[in-house]
Design an enzyme around this catalytic site. Structure first.
Site, short mmCIF file in Angstrom:
data_model
loop_
_atom_site.label_atom_id
_atom_site.label_comp_id
_atom_site.label_asym_id
_atom_site.label_seq_id
_atom_site.Cartn_x
_atom_site.Cartn_y
_atom_site.Cartn_z
CE1 TYR A 50 -3.36 2.84 0.72
CE2 TYR A 50 -2.26 3.15 2.82
CZ TYR A 50 -3.17 3.57 1.88
OH TYR A 50 -3.87 4.73 2.07
CD GLN A 153 -7.46 14.23 0.29
OE1 GLN A 153 -7.28 13.49 1.23
NE2 GLN A 153 -8.26 13.92 -0.72
CE LYS A 272 -2.21 15.74 -2.41
NZ LYS A 272 -2.39 14.37 -2.87
CG HIS A 296 -2.63 10.57 -5.69
ND1 HIS A 296 -3.75 11.34 -5.50
CD2 HIS A 296 -2.68 9.64 -4.70
CE1 HIS A 296 -4.43 10.90 -4.45
NE2 HIS A 296 -3.79 9.87 -3.94
NE ARG A 299 -0.78 6.00 -2.96
CZ ARG A 299 -0.40 4.92 -2.29
NH1 ARG A 299 0.84 4.51 -2.36
NH2 ARG A 299 -1.26 4.25 -1.55
CG ASP A 327 2.58 15.78 -3.97
OD1 ASP A 327 2.50 15.39 -5.15
OD2 ASP A 327 1.62 15.67 -3.17
N GLY A 329 7.58 12.11 -5.29
CA GLY A 329 8.94 11.61 -5.49
C GLY A 329 10.03 12.34 -4.72
N GLY A 350 5.21 13.04 1.00
CA GLY A 350 4.31 11.91 1.21
C GLY A 350 5.07 10.76 1.86
NE ARG A 351 5.04 5.75 -2.28
CZ ARG A 351 4.50 6.38 -3.33
NH1 ARG A 351 4.89 7.61 -3.65
NH2 ARG A 351 3.57 5.79 -4.07
C1 LIG Z 1 0.05 5.43 1.32
C2 LIG Z 1 -0.42 6.70 0.65
C3 LIG Z 1 -1.72 7.11 0.83
C4 LIG Z 1 -2.17 8.29 0.22
N1 LIG Z 1 -3.45 8.73 0.46
C5 LIG Z 1 -3.84 9.93 -0.04
C6 LIG Z 1 -5.12 10.46 0.27
O1 LIG Z 1 -5.90 9.87 1.03
N2 LIG Z 1 -5.44 11.66 -0.26
C7 LIG Z 1 -4.59 12.36 -1.08
O2 LIG Z 1 -4.93 13.44 -1.56
N3 LIG Z 1 -3.38 11.87 -1.39
C8 LIG Z 1 -2.98 10.70 -0.88
N4 LIG Z 1 -1.74 10.22 -1.17
C9 LIG Z 1 -0.86 11.02 -2.04
C10 LIG Z 1 -0.06 12.02 -1.20
O3 LIG Z 1 -0.87 13.02 -0.66
C11 LIG Z 1 1.01 12.69 -2.06
O4 LIG Z 1 0.41 13.32 -3.16
C12 LIG Z 1 2.06 11.69 -2.56
O5 LIG Z 1 2.35 10.74 -1.57
C13 LIG Z 1 3.32 12.42 -2.96
O6 LIG Z 1 4.26 11.52 -3.47
P1 LIG Z 1 5.46 10.92 -2.59
O7 LIG Z 1 4.84 9.85 -1.74
O8 LIG Z 1 6.38 10.37 -3.60
O9 LIG Z 1 6.02 12.04 -1.77
C14 LIG Z 1 -1.29 9.04 -0.59
C15 LIG Z 1 0.03 8.61 -0.75
C16 LIG Z 1 0.47 7.47 -0.14
C17 LIG Z 1 1.90 7.05 -0.31
#
Ligand SMILES: Cc1cc2nc3c(=O)[nH]c(=O)nc-3n(C[C@H](O)[C@H](O)[C@H](O)COP(=O)(O)O)c2cc1C
Length: 409
Positions: A50, A153, A272, A296, A299, A327, A329, A350-351
């Site tokens: 996940y 969000q 976003k 995202h 994702r 955001d 990466g 994020g990660r």
């Molecule tokens: C496990 C996970 C869950 C996420 N859930 C959401 C979410 O509920 N709502 C949202 O807008 N973005 C969500 N995101 C995206 C993050 O807000 C963000 O855009 C993204 O993680 C940025 O990329 P990075 O992980 O490479 O930094 C999620 C990302 C991850 C890794």
């Protein structure tokens, strides 16, 4: 003649007494990737897939990281960078670092404390934190943990009365900005999650889950002995609200929905999931205050450009009519420095914060923020930038626009 003890102490440094095991491991983590390795060991397969994976063929996910390899700085040294100021202003708030922590759904899969741990770390650093519609902690409980700026969000979906309720609760809890997604018309296919047998929102008990559980007893113990995972921001705080989740990604969102929310919310609204100049220009025309250039974290839609590739064109299109955040990466201070130089106001992590959460809860998130703050400061010094305002386009070499780049407009 033998050395006196006082002479020996001049020659060696006495090691501090060892810290507890988890803290020791964390202290050895120099980069975000080091923390990620600890996180991967702690999480069972379902939670790991996940966290780590992207949509479909995962091309967007890989491109996000690969694109940073092409960044080339043009430093301004020599200049005096003994005193570096990393503070900046985002959505009207002065913050000590140009970062915010991204909204993520189901963070309690990473650590039993979920948002509460992250909110305390955000408070410690003084940086904004975004809470997801699919968070596991109510906006009210998160607000009680921190006095740093909170952003809510919203996944906008057909059920208007629930949107209204969620927005009203975020407002009453003191949230300062709304983030509205345009990249989640439907949830993408996350193939590795399926292979791992991860079923959301209701985890399935299978042989794989049991086997992985046996390999990660600490995670399982915490998961089973803490309050049941729920999604309290899409229904009354005391309900689990799982039943709403499958309906959320119903593909019905259009610009008029965002206009409707604009009329409801008098604070900043941030779009976003922007990856094109056209989307950003429309956001400004619809009176939104900022955009997050985001895919995202790779994702959602596959085969999107890396955000660092499209950022400069979006910044140019928006001008000073809205703020541009970014955001997807970001794992190093050099990544963040490049984005700021290309015109981003701030970077969402994020990660890069979730690895810390999974590795060691609040201490892990704090460690990740510290790593990136240190790396940012060092990169600024090496580039010859004393403040965030000194980070401008001249610092990053930009190849002449190719035909392929023009396609992303
Ligand atoms: C496990 C996970 C869950 C996420 N859930 C959401 C979410 O509920 N709502 C949202 O807008 N973005 C969500 N995101 C995206 C993050 O807000 C963000 O855009 C993204 O993680 C940025 O990329 P990075 O992980 O490479 O930094 C999620 C990302 C991850 C890794």
């Amino acid at each position: 003649m033998a050395m006196k003890p006082s002479e020996i102490f001049h020659l060696v440094r006495v090691a501090r007494p060892p810290a507890p095991y988890g803290a020791r491991r964390l202290a050895r983590c120099v980069t975000i990737e080091d923390v990620a390795r600890v996180a991967r060991r702690r999480l069972p397969l379902g939670a790991r897939s996940y966290l780590e994976n992207g949509g479909e063929g995962q091309h967007t996910l890989r491109r996000d990281r690969a694109a940073f390899r092409d960044v080339r700085f043009q430093p301004r040294q020599p200049c005096d960078v003994s005193d570096v100021d990393t503070s900046t202003t985002v959505l009207g708030r002065r913050i000590p670092l140009p970062f915010a922590l991204s909204p993520v759904g189901a963070p309690r899969l990473m650590h039993y404390e979920g948002e509460l741990a992250v909110a305390r770390a955000a408070r410690h650093a003084g940086i904004p934190y975004g809470i997801s519609t699919l968070g596991n902690t109510s906006v009210e409980d998160v607000a009680a943990q921190t006095d740093t700026p909170l952003w809510f969000q919203m996944y906008v979906w057909g059920d208007r009365s629930r949107i209204k309720q969620a927005v009203a609760r975020a407002k009453a809890a003191g949230f300062e900005a709304l983030l509205l997604n345009i990249d989640t018309a439907v949830r993408s296919e996350r193939v590795p999650e399926k292979h791992a047998g991860l079923t959301l929102p209701r985890p399935e008990l299978s042989l794989t889950t049991l086997f992985e559980g046996a390999l990660h007893p600490a995670w399982v113990w915490r998961f089973l002995t803490s309050p049941t995972v729920s999604f309290p921001n899409i229904g009354p705080p005391d309900q689990r609200s799982l039943e709403v989740m499958p309906d959320m990604f119903d593909g019905t969102v259009v610009w008029e929905d965002l206009d409707w929310i604009r009329r409801m919310w008098d604070g900043p609204i941030v779009l976003k999931g922007v990856t094109t100049v056209g989307q950003a220009a429309q956001a400004v025309d619809h009176g939104l205050d900022a955009v997050i250039v985001s895919n995202h974290g790779g994702r959602q839609l596959d085969h999107l450009p890396a955000t660092i590739e499209v950022l400069p064109r979006i910044v140019d299109a928006v001008g000073d009519r809205a703020e541009v955040l970014v955001d997807s990466g970001f794992r190093r201070g050099t990544d963040i420095t490049a984005a700021l130089a290309l015109g981003a106001k701030a970077v969402l992590l994020g990660r890069a914060h979730l690895y810390g959460l999974a590795a060691a809860g609040e201490a892990g998130v704090r460690h990740c923020i510290d790593i990136l703050a240190r790396e940012l400061r060092m990169t600024m010094q090496l580039c010859g930038a004393r403040s965030i305002a000194d980070l401008d386009r001249g610092l990053v070499y930009q190849p002449p626009e190719s035909g392929a780049a023009a396609v992303h407009r």
